[in-house]
Design an enzyme around this catalytic site. Structure first.
Site, PDB file in Angstrom:
ATOM      1  N   CYS A  24       2.106   3.262   9.806  1.00 18.95           N
ATOM      2  CA  CYS A  24       2.425   4.943   9.213  1.00 18.95           C
ATOM      3  C   CYS A  24       3.249   5.565  10.426  1.00 18.95           C
ATOM      4  CB  CYS A  24       1.217   5.500   8.941  1.00 18.95           C
ATOM      5  SG  CYS A  24       1.340   7.072   8.214  1.00 18.95           S
ATOM      6  N   ASP A  55      13.037  -2.869   1.790  1.00 15.14           N
ATOM      7  CA  ASP A  55      14.315  -2.604   1.171  1.00 15.14           C
ATOM      8  C   ASP A  55      14.682  -3.580  -0.038  1.00 15.14           C
ATOM      9  OD1 ASP A  55      14.712  -0.543   2.538  1.00 15.14           O
ATOM     10  OD2 ASP A  55      16.639  -1.380   3.794  1.00 15.14           O
ATOM     11  N   GLY A  77       7.484  -2.224  -2.446  1.00 17.17           N
ATOM     12  CA  GLY A  77       6.938  -0.630  -2.360  1.00 17.17           C
ATOM     13  C   GLY A  77       7.741   0.039  -3.440  1.00 17.17           C
ATOM     14  N   ARG A  78       8.899   0.754  -2.881  1.00 14.88           N
ATOM     15  CA  ARG A  78       9.473   1.758  -3.706  1.00 14.88           C
ATOM     16  C   ARG A  78      10.179   1.425  -5.176  1.00 14.88           C
ATOM     17  NH1 ARG A  78      13.031   3.555   1.195  1.00 14.88           N
ATOM     18  NH2 ARG A  78      12.522   1.635   1.693  1.00 14.88           N
ATOM     19  N   PRO A  92       0.827  -1.182   0.003  1.00 13.68           N
ATOM     20  CA  PRO A  92       0.008   0.019   0.086  1.00 13.68           C
ATOM     21  C   PRO A  92       0.727   1.090   0.123  1.00 13.68           C
ATOM     22  CG  PRO A  92      -0.069  -0.830   2.070  1.00 13.68           C
ATOM     23  CD  PRO A  92       0.864  -1.858   1.362  1.00 13.68           C
ATOM     24  N   LYS A 142      -0.548  -4.590   8.987  1.00  9.08           N
ATOM     25  CA  LYS A 142       0.734  -4.114   8.478  1.00  9.08           C
ATOM     26  C   LYS A 142       1.355  -3.175   9.427  1.00  9.08           C
ATOM     27  CE  LYS A 142       3.059  -2.319   4.544  1.00  9.08           C
ATOM     28  NZ  LYS A 142       3.578  -0.982   5.049  1.00  9.08           N
TER      29      LYS A 142
HETATM   30  C1  LIG Z   1       4.973   6.911  -1.068  1.00 11.19           C
HETATM   31  C2  LIG Z   1       4.853   5.938  -0.186  1.00 11.19           C
HETATM   32  C3  LIG Z   1       3.454   5.954   0.611  1.00 11.19           C
HETATM   33  C4  LIG Z   1       3.318   4.847   1.304  1.00 11.19           C
HETATM   34  N1  LIG Z   1       1.916   4.599   1.966  1.00 11.19           N
HETATM   35  C5  LIG Z   1       1.894   3.584   2.756  1.00 11.19           C
HETATM   36  C6  LIG Z   1       0.481   3.266   3.306  1.00 11.19           C
HETATM   37  O1  LIG Z   1      -0.649   4.054   2.907  1.00 11.19           O
HETATM   38  N2  LIG Z   1       0.071   2.372   4.013  1.00 11.19           N
HETATM   39  C7  LIG Z   1       1.281   1.366   4.440  1.00 11.19           C
HETATM   40  O2  LIG Z   1       0.963   0.526   5.167  1.00 11.19           O
HETATM   41  N3  LIG Z   1       2.565   1.872   4.048  1.00 11.19           N
HETATM   42  C8  LIG Z   1       2.740   2.887   3.283  1.00 11.19           C
HETATM   43  N4  LIG Z   1       3.987   3.107   2.656  1.00 11.19           N
HETATM   44  C9  LIG Z   1       5.065   2.056   3.252  1.00 11.19           C
HETATM   45  C10 LIG Z   1       5.206   0.869   2.188  1.00 11.19           C
HETATM   46  O3  LIG Z   1       4.121   0.292   2.016  1.00 11.19           O
HETATM   47  C11 LIG Z   1       6.319   0.124   2.570  1.00 11.19           C
HETATM   48  O4  LIG Z   1       6.138  -0.696   3.793  1.00 11.19           O
HETATM   49  C12 LIG Z   1       7.762   0.659   2.470  1.00 11.19           C
HETATM   50  O5  LIG Z   1       7.989   1.600   1.742  1.00 11.19           O
HETATM   51  C13 LIG Z   1       9.015  -0.116   2.654  1.00 11.19           C
HETATM   52  O6  LIG Z   1       9.080  -1.038   1.459  1.00 11.19           O
HETATM   53  P1  LIG Z   1       9.962  -0.718   0.238  1.00 11.19           P
HETATM   54  O7  LIG Z   1      11.376  -0.631   0.936  1.00 11.19           O
HETATM   55  O8  LIG Z   1       9.619  -2.001  -0.716  1.00 11.19           O
HETATM   56  O9  LIG Z   1       9.656   0.576  -0.374  1.00 11.19           O
HETATM   57  C14 LIG Z   1       4.250   4.109   1.872  1.00 11.19           C
HETATM   58  C15 LIG Z   1       5.473   4.037   1.304  1.00 11.19           C
HETATM   59  C16 LIG Z   1       5.862   5.069   0.262  1.00 11.19           C
HETATM   60  C17 LIG Z   1       7.337   5.286  -0.375  1.00 11.19           C
END
Ligand SMILES: Cc1cc2nc3c(=O)[nH]c(=O)nc-3n(C[C@H](O)[C@H](O)[C@H](O)COP(=O)(O)O)c2cc1C
Length: 319
Positions: A101, A204, A226-227, A16, A141
């Site tokens: 969050c 990550d 995510g990213r 998300p 989460k």
């Molecule tokens: C732009 C952005 C918005 C995010 N919004 C949410 C969200 O609405 N709900 C949530 O649980 N995590 C949110 N996250 C966290 C991601 O879901 C994820 O846990 C975090 O980016 C780590 O994963 P990654 O390293 O694959 O990016 C957000 C992250 C980003 C970068």
């Protein structure tokens, strides 16, 4: 990998992301191989007030199933009522509770990762939500804890399991860390060892090979991305190929990425209308339009454009 009765055909999940994982982006990731997608987090207060903008954030299409709707809030009653309303109005496959969050605007009100500081509130919210939607699985989460002196993983696992949670996604950073430092994958492993619940590892994963590393290091049941998917929905097709033992397709050349960006933008216009789409797409331009000569000039021209015609003509002129 199963969440309740939902069978995922691959252990690959789109995270998300607020302001990002709307229908157009989820559609592209789903097409590329994401087995489960989530909405961005949605305010439980907004849901029970039937705020039109909030309800729009929950809308999805049949193609996206299985889909989880993530909600956040600080009151067990409001969260339970919101979950029930989401189920009755939209019938998603999963309700996910946001205990991750770190944004102060949210945690100051006691929502998001603030629950990591108050495990009794976490119990109350979790139980209330689970009881309100017995028809579908409820997942959580979360982050690892509020700060490094207050890590709640793995001790919360049993509490969440006895409350009726069907899977936990862990982003193993603390609230205080926000996005700094590294996600501590050891905590995912410790959580997995502490519970029978399916564990979704997150944090990550930067390239498809990281997925294999995460599985190996943590023994988690699925990974959430995510990213790495920003401006890069084909990350899922590369990951899918890797997990299926097929050759990993190369990242598309820049011209293909731009065609993809145009398609993404057109979906946004259909879904959100021109005004909102031209605002929302700007951050995606930063993610798609990079890595070639003149990219920053093109990006600059795009983000200062005021209407879809100008944006599309700039994109078409380089594609
Ligand atoms: C732009 C952005 C918005 C995010 N919004 C949410 C969200 O609405 N709900 C949530 O649980 N995590 C949110 N996250 C966290 C991601 O879901 C994820 O846990 C975090 O980016 C780590 O994963 P990654 O390293 O694959 O990016 C957000 C992250 C980003 C970068």
């Amino acid at each position: 990998m199963k969440i309740g009765k939902i069978d995922l055909n691959l252990p690959l999940i789109l995270a998300p992301m607020a302001g990002v994982t709307d229908y157009p982006f989820r559609l592209l990731c789903k097409e590329q191989g994401a087995a489960l997608v989530f909405s961005e987090f949605v305010s439980a207060d907004g849901i029970i007030r039937e705020n039109a903008k909030t309800l729009k954030m929950i809308k999805f299409t049949e193609f996206e199933r299985p889909i989880g709707i993530q909600i956040f809030g600080d009151s067990p009653e409001v969260m339970a009522q919101a979950a029930k309303m989401v189920y009755n109005k939209f019938s998603p496959d999963i309700i996910d509770i946001n205990y991750g969050c770190p944004v102060p605007k949210i945690t100051k009100k006691g929502a998001g990762s603030a629950a990591l500081k108050d495990l009794c509130l976490m119990d109350d919210i979790t139980l209330a939500v689970v009881e309100s939607v017995p028809e579908i699985p409820v997942t959580v989460k979360m982050r690892a804890g509020w700060d490094s002196s207050n890590i709640v993983i793995p001790k919360v696992a049993n509490r969440l399991e006895s409350a009726g949670i069907k899977a936990i996604t862990l982003h193993p950073r603390t609230t205080k860390q926000s996005y700094s430092g590294k996600a501590d994958w050891n905590l995912i492993r410790r959580l997995k060892e502490a519970t029978n619940l399916p564990i979704i590892g997150n944090g990550d994963i930067k390239n498809p090979e990281d997925i294999l590393r995460m599985f190996e290091k943590t023994n988690c049941d699925a990974v959430m991305i995510g990213r790495a998917s920003l401006g890069n929905p084909w990350f899922f097709s590369q990951a899918k190929a890797l997990l299926s033992g097929r050759p990993v397709p190369p990242t598309p050349p820049h011209l293909d990425k731009i065609s993809y960006c145009i398609r993404h933008f057109n979906h946004m216009i259909d879904w959100h209308g021109e005004k909102r789409a031209t605002d929302l797409i700007k951050k995606h331009f930063g993610w798609y339009i990079k890595g070639f000569d003149g990219a920053s000039k093109v990006r600059q021209a795009l983000v200062t454009s005021r209407n879809k015609e100008t944006m599309l003509s700039i994109l078409n002129s380089i594609s």
